[in-house]
Design an enzyme around this catalytic site. Structure first.
Site, PDB file in Angstrom:
ATOM      1  N   ARG A  60      27.235  46.951  28.410  1.00  0.00           N
ATOM      2  CA  ARG A  60      26.601  45.537  28.670  1.00  0.00           C
ATOM      3  C   ARG A  60      27.114  44.761  27.704  1.00  0.00           C
ATOM      4  O   ARG A  60      27.140  43.234  27.662  1.00  0.00           O
ATOM      5  CB  ARG A  60      25.044  45.560  28.604  1.00  0.00           C
ATOM      6  N   LYS A 197      34.296  74.946  22.106  1.00  0.00           N
ATOM      7  CA  LYS A 197      34.232  75.220  20.920  1.00  0.00           C
ATOM      8  C   LYS A 197      35.109  76.636  20.734  1.00  0.00           C
ATOM      9  O   LYS A 197      35.136  77.313  21.670  1.00  0.00           O
ATOM     10  CB  LYS A 197      32.768  75.570  20.268  1.00  0.00           C
ATOM     11  N   GLU A 231      18.882  73.540  13.358  1.00  0.00           N
ATOM     12  CA  GLU A 231      19.856  72.212  12.730  1.00  0.00           C
ATOM     13  C   GLU A 231      18.733  71.836  11.380  1.00  0.00           C
ATOM     14  O   GLU A 231      17.522  71.926  11.586  1.00  0.00           O
ATOM     15  CB  GLU A 231      19.729  70.918  13.576  1.00  0.00           C
ATOM     16  N   ASP A 250      17.051  70.071  25.748  1.00  0.00           N
ATOM     17  CA  ASP A 250      18.075  69.716  25.253  1.00  0.00           C
ATOM     18  C   ASP A 250      19.000  70.734  24.768  1.00  0.00           C
ATOM     19  O   ASP A 250      20.636  70.428  24.591  1.00  0.00           O
ATOM     20  CB  ASP A 250      17.714  68.738  23.933  1.00  0.00           C
ATOM     21  N   HIS A 255      23.241  74.615  26.695  1.00  0.00           N
ATOM     22  CA  HIS A 255      24.136  75.000  25.780  1.00  0.00           C
ATOM     23  C   HIS A 255      23.883  76.600  25.571  1.00  0.00           C
ATOM     24  O   HIS A 255      24.870  77.421  25.605  1.00  0.00           O
ATOM     25  CB  HIS A 255      23.812  74.295  24.420  1.00  0.00           C
ATOM     26  N   LYS A 345      14.989  71.993  15.212  1.00  0.00           N
ATOM     27  CA  LYS A 345      15.271  70.867  14.013  1.00  0.00           C
ATOM     28  C   LYS A 345      14.333  71.028  13.027  1.00  0.00           C
ATOM     29  O   LYS A 345      13.248  71.739  12.849  1.00  0.00           O
ATOM     30  CB  LYS A 345      14.941  69.449  14.847  1.00  0.00           C
TER      31      LYS A 345
END
Length: 495
Positions: A60, A197, A231, A250, A255, A345
């Site tokens: 945008r 990967k 993480e 997520d 994954h 996380k």
């Protein structure tokens, strides 16, 4: 020359892409700046893109072509990894960068994009959806209405769709129906960068290119499997997005279940895209679906202390920043073997690995010298990041008199063994999409099978209220995750 088996082609990773235009929706976003544009520049640096290759960005934000080129110049210089930045190559590369501003909800935008594609006059077009997931259907509808989604004689039009593909099973099916109104399945590339990967691809080489491990790859010899993606950082300014997703959606649904499928799949008869994806899909369909009463025993939700204070996060958020789950595979090879999968996380370190623990020796031949166990089970560790490699732990005699054993490891490291730079996941996957190799992309039946595996957990968690936060930053998650393994006599590998 047509090569039936893309992995059997020694020039597979040296193939140049055909003359085409990549249209990036969301070209002003982080994914484009951090991953897509550095990967495309690197391909140009390696002379793998034709001189007429073009990139058309959209967002945008009103930008001229030159302003877009300047922004991408700074982004590539900042985020390019393990590669030199060459101003001369960039100048040549940037000549073919263009920009068309517009709102995705405006049908006129897609007419403008169609007109620009006509000016660029490349036979092939790759659309890349790097927008918020809520816009995926809107973009596909717009491409279809403008008549620029269908392939032309002598060329193709493909679409790459970032995860998440839907937010549950029903929405994934609805999105797929909208996409197939414009693009046939063979032109749809659902990207999961984990499959690009090198270390994940190497799982296939390790299993099916060697005769020593495959005979042991089953319930007779494998005690359990642990898949960890941790993480050390938090949501890093992505609180608004992450609050709608959470760790289960997520990371695990896409994954890590794809990694699990790669570890546990049966060998395909030939190494062709459909054959390989058929076996991954079979494995995902074989995952035992949890019953409602089993979910509390086999799935753990966590949230780190401080998540609710992150920008864009609800002060009473019930979003999971940690998920651990136990999956079982109902087939002859893996019946009864638990696959423990976790992601979180704010954990002690950033790592992604697969730990395959084998059964202990059937008879304790050697006595313990210190009161501990006389032997420890063999452990095979497949390291995906940050240091790609493989480690095998086995028992060995310590020097000196007597028969005292201690665990030792044999290690393989990508960097030191090959001494060359590995392509990034996005470099590999972008080339594959442009040459039409879907081996490392997920198919709709795989997406639906993954959602079916986690749907009982999503349903159960939606009906409960958790006492969050329940783990401290820098820890390995809530105590309930340890208890989940302890019920089977196992414990997490945290080293």
């Amino acid at each position: 020359m047509n090569v039936a088996n893309p992995f059997a082609d020694p020039l597979r990773f040296d193939r140049r892409v055909p003359e085409c235009t990549v249209v990036i929706f969301g070209a002003n976003g982080d994914l484009t700046k951090r991953k897509l544009m550095p990967a495309l520049y690197r391909l140009a640096y390696e002379r793998r893109l034709p001189a007429s290759f073009a990139i058309l960005g959209n967002s945008r934000t009103p930008l001229s072509d030159d302003a877009f080129r300047d922004k991408m110049h700074e982004a590539v210089k900042r985020f390019l990894e393990d590669s030199p930045f060459d101003e001369d190559i960039w100048t040549s590369f940037a000549r073919n960068l263009y920009f068309t501003a517009g709102d995705l909800n405006d049908p006129e935008l897609f007419s403008k994009i169609g007109a620009k594609l006509g000016e660029l006059c490349r036979p092939n077009v790759l659309y890349y959806l790097s927008t918020q997931p809520s816009y995926y259907g809107t973009v596909v509808d717009g491409l279809g209405a403008a008549g620029i989604g269908e392939s032309r004689p002598g060329g193709w039009r493909r679409i790459v769709i970032e995860k998440p593909f839907g937010h549950d099973l029903e929405s994934a099916r609805e999105l797929d129906t909208r996409i197939h109104k414009v693009f046939p399945e063979e032109e749809v590339y659902r990207i999961d960068h984990y499959l690009g990967k090198e270390a994940v691809q190497n799982i296939l080489a390790f299993r099916f290119g060697n005769g020593i491990f495959e005979p042991l790859w089953n319930r007779r010899y494998v005690n359990h499997v642990q898949i960890t993606a941790s993480e050390s950082i938090g949501v890093e300014g992505r609180g608004a997005y992450y609050q709608e997703a959470g760790a289960l959606r997520d990371m695990i649904q896409n994954h890590l279940l794809q990694v699990m499928a790669t570890v546990a799949m049966e060998p395909s008869a030939v190494f062709e895209p459909d054959a390989v994806r058929d076996e991954r899909a079979k494995l995902l369909r074989s995952i035992k679906i949890m019953k409602p009463e089993e979910v509390p025993l086999h799935a753990v939700a966590g949230q780190y202390r401080g998540f609710r204070q992150e920008p864009g996060v609800d002060a009473a958020s019930q979003t999971d920043t940690f998920t651990a789950a136990t999956f079982y595979v109902d087939n002859w090879r893996w019946a009864g073997v638990p696959f423990y999968v976790r992601s979180g996380k704010r954990m002690p370190k950033r790592t992604t690995d697969i730990a395959i623990q084998f059964n202990t020796a059937p008879h304790a031949l050697f006595a313990s010298q210190d009161g501990g166990p006389p032997t420890r089970p063999n452990l095979l560790i497949l390291r995906i990041q940050p240091e790609e490699g493989i480690s095998l732990r086995f028992m060995s005699k310590q020097p000196g008199s007597g028969m005292r054993l201690r665990p030792v490891s044999m290690d393989f490291n990508y960097g030191s063994s090959f001494g060359e730079r590995s392509p990034s996941a996005y470099e590999t996957l972008l080339v594959d999409a442009m040459v039409g190799d879907a081996t490392l992309y997920t198919r709709q039946d795989m997406v639906e099978a993954s959602w079916r595996a986690v749907q009982p957990v999503l349903d159960d968690w939606a009906s409960r209220r958790f006492d969050f936060p329940n783990y401290e930053p820098g820890s390995w998650g809530p105590a309930e995750a340890d208890a989940m393994l302890a019920r089977n006599g196992h414990r997490w590998r945290n080293s």
